[in-house]
Design a protein around this motif. Sequence first.
Motif, PDB file in Angstrom:
ATOM      1  N   MET A   1       0.838  -1.204   0.000  1.00 51.64           N
ATOM      2  CA  MET A   1       0.000   0.000   0.000  1.00 51.64           C
ATOM      3  C   MET A   1       0.872   1.252   0.000  1.00 51.64           C
ATOM      4  O   MET A   1       1.749   1.417   0.840  1.00 51.64           O
ATOM      5  N   LEU A   2       0.667   2.135  -0.961  1.00 54.77           N
ATOM      6  CA  LEU A   2       1.424   3.367  -1.060  1.00 54.77           C
ATOM      7  C   LEU A   2       0.936   4.387  -0.046  1.00 54.77           C
ATOM      8  O   LEU A   2      -0.248   4.424   0.310  1.00 54.77           O
ATOM      9  N   ILE A   3       1.862   5.234   0.424  1.00 55.82           N
ATOM     10  CA  ILE A   3       1.494   6.277   1.386  1.00 55.82           C
ATOM     11  C   ILE A   3       0.430   7.195   0.799  1.00 55.82           C
ATOM     12  O   ILE A   3      -0.491   7.638   1.505  1.00 55.82           O
ATOM     13  N   ILE A   4       0.548   7.474  -0.511  1.00 54.88           N
ATOM     14  CA  ILE A   4      -0.406   8.383  -1.145  1.00 54.88           C
ATOM     15  C   ILE A   4      -1.832   7.832  -1.079  1.00 54.88           C
ATOM     16  O   ILE A   4      -2.808   8.593  -1.131  1.00 54.88           O
ATOM     17  N   ASP A   5      -1.968   6.512  -0.960  1.00 54.85           N
ATOM     18  CA  ASP A   5      -3.296   5.903  -0.876  1.00 54.85           C
ATOM     19  C   ASP A   5      -4.027   6.281   0.409  1.00 54.85           C
ATOM     20  O   ASP A   5      -5.248   6.162   0.498  1.00 54.85           O
ATOM     21  N   THR A   6      -3.256   6.705   1.429  1.00 53.89           N
ATOM     22  CA  THR A   6      -3.881   7.086   2.698  1.00 53.89           C
ATOM     23  C   THR A   6      -4.318   8.554   2.709  1.00 53.89           C
ATOM     24  O   THR A   6      -4.932   9.003   3.679  1.00 53.89           O
ATOM     25  N   THR A  12      -9.789  13.361   5.489  1.00 54.36           N
ATOM     26  CA  THR A  12     -11.032  13.237   6.257  1.00 54.36           C
ATOM     27  C   THR A  12     -10.793  13.554   7.728  1.00 54.36           C
ATOM     28  O   THR A  12     -11.589  14.253   8.368  1.00 54.36           O
ATOM     29  N   ALA A  13      -9.687  13.060   8.276  1.00 52.46           N
ATOM     30  CA  ALA A  13      -9.370  13.302   9.691  1.00 52.46           C
ATOM     31  C   ALA A  13      -9.228  14.791   9.977  1.00 52.46           C
ATOM     32  O   ALA A  13      -9.747  15.297  10.984  1.00 52.46           O
ATOM     33  N   PHE A  14      -8.540  15.513   9.115  1.00 55.34           N
ATOM     34  CA  PHE A  14      -8.363  16.957   9.307  1.00 55.34           C
ATOM     35  C   PHE A  14      -9.697  17.690   9.175  1.00 55.34           C
ATOM     36  O   PHE A  14      -9.993  18.599   9.963  1.00 55.34           O
ATOM     37  N   VAL A 226     -12.277   3.705   1.875  1.00 55.44           N
ATOM     38  CA  VAL A 226     -12.682   2.322   2.166  1.00 55.44           C
ATOM     39  C   VAL A 226     -12.544   1.471   0.912  1.00 55.44           C
ATOM     40  O   VAL A 226     -12.070   0.324   0.958  1.00 55.44           O
ATOM     41  N   ASP A 227     -12.930   2.031  -0.220  1.00 55.52           N
ATOM     42  CA  ASP A 227     -12.823   1.312  -1.485  1.00 55.52           C
ATOM     43  C   ASP A 227     -11.370   1.173  -1.919  1.00 55.52           C
ATOM     44  O   ASP A 227     -10.988   0.176  -2.528  1.00 55.52           O
ATOM     45  N   LEU A 231     -11.595  -0.854   4.912  1.00 61.48           N
ATOM     46  CA  LEU A 231     -12.156  -0.222   6.099  1.00 61.48           C
ATOM     47  C   LEU A 231     -11.152  -0.168   7.249  1.00 61.48           C
ATOM     48  O   LEU A 231     -11.038   0.841   7.943  1.00 61.48           O
ATOM     49  N   GLY A 232     -10.400  -1.247   7.442  1.00 59.88           N
ATOM     50  CA  GLY A 232      -9.462  -1.296   8.555  1.00 59.88           C
ATOM     51  C   GLY A 232      -8.420  -0.198   8.507  1.00 59.88           C
ATOM     52  O   GLY A 232      -8.239   0.554   9.459  1.00 59.88           O
ATOM     53  N   PHE A 233      -7.734  -0.067   7.378  1.00 60.61           N
ATOM     54  CA  PHE A 233      -6.709   0.961   7.256  1.00 60.61           C
ATOM     55  C   PHE A 233      -7.318   2.362   7.264  1.00 60.61           C
ATOM     56  O   PHE A 233      -6.701   3.312   7.756  1.00 60.61           O
ATOM     57  N   THR A 234      -8.524   2.490   6.727  1.00 64.85           N
ATOM     58  CA  THR A 234      -9.167   3.803   6.703  1.00 64.85           C
ATOM     59  C   THR A 234      -9.450   4.305   8.113  1.00 64.85           C
ATOM     60  O   THR A 234      -9.158   5.449   8.456  1.00 64.85           O
ATOM     61  N   VAL A 235      -9.999   3.437   8.956  1.00 62.82           N
ATOM     62  CA  VAL A 235     -10.301   3.878  10.319  1.00 62.82           C
ATOM     63  C   VAL A 235      -9.034   4.088  11.145  1.00 62.82           C
ATOM     64  O   VAL A 235      -9.021   4.886  12.078  1.00 62.82           O
TER      65      VAL A 235
END
Length: 278
Positions: A1-6, A12-14, A226-227, A231-235
């Motif tokens: 998973m690339l950092i840019i994917d996060t 969203t957090a900000f 999420v897509d 979901l796990g990494f997103t939360v």
Amino acid sequence: MLIIDTAPALSTAFIWAWASVTYKDYMRRLSPLTVNFLRMLYTTAALTIPVVLIGLNIGAIWGSLSGLLSLAVGDSMYLMAINYSGVSVAAPISYSYIPLSVLMATLLGEPLTIFKVTSGLMIMLGVYLLSRERTRVTLKGVTLALGTAVAWAVGQTMIKVADVNGLNPVSVAFVRVATAGLVLLMVNHVIHNDLTTAIKTTLRTRLPLVAILDLGIGVALFAYSVDLIGLGFTVIVTGCMPLIAQLMAKFMSGEKLTASKLMGAVIIVLAIATAFIQ
């Protein structure tokens, strides 16, 4: 998973942290239920045309359930918790919904690891540290924040189900706010809150923009994340929101950032990360 994917989840957090601090200003003159309705109203209006062009599918049912639980119930309790305890307490406790989501996933077949058990114990320690100061932190505020966590856990799970059923991220955001808005409209009518005056006094303020960023763009980014990464990494990534909210609350609204509050927030965020160690 690339950092840019996060990036979508981090954005969203900000957005959610900034919105949490901003809403407090409006609740000095309006009830939390009224503020929550206005959030739904302004976001629904902004997303109506895009959704007409994009369309809906069967996933809208799950998106509506998510709106009912997360927004009508969960967010109302969250705004009330902010009123009683401040953002720096309400945000970290409410975000214990993330380990709760992991526990719910185990009921659907995911393994329950020692790291998930450890996470639950860390959450309890974090809540204790946040609630031991009795100047601003009331039992009612802490209870509302914990109730928020439960509602959000189930509601965010419904976003995943809507995504699996092929509902577009923008459409997910729309059906959530539209459903919650109808419920909150009825609630405000029953308790005789003056919505007409509330709309007139906030329409030309920054509240519509904050609501659209929070519930429109923020949720669409969450659903897209999420897509994109699951979901796990997103939360996990959005779990940094409590610490962001702590700092924003200090510099934007002058909330006192004590060592106990900061330690409680850090422990909860670490608990969130621990829950997902493989």
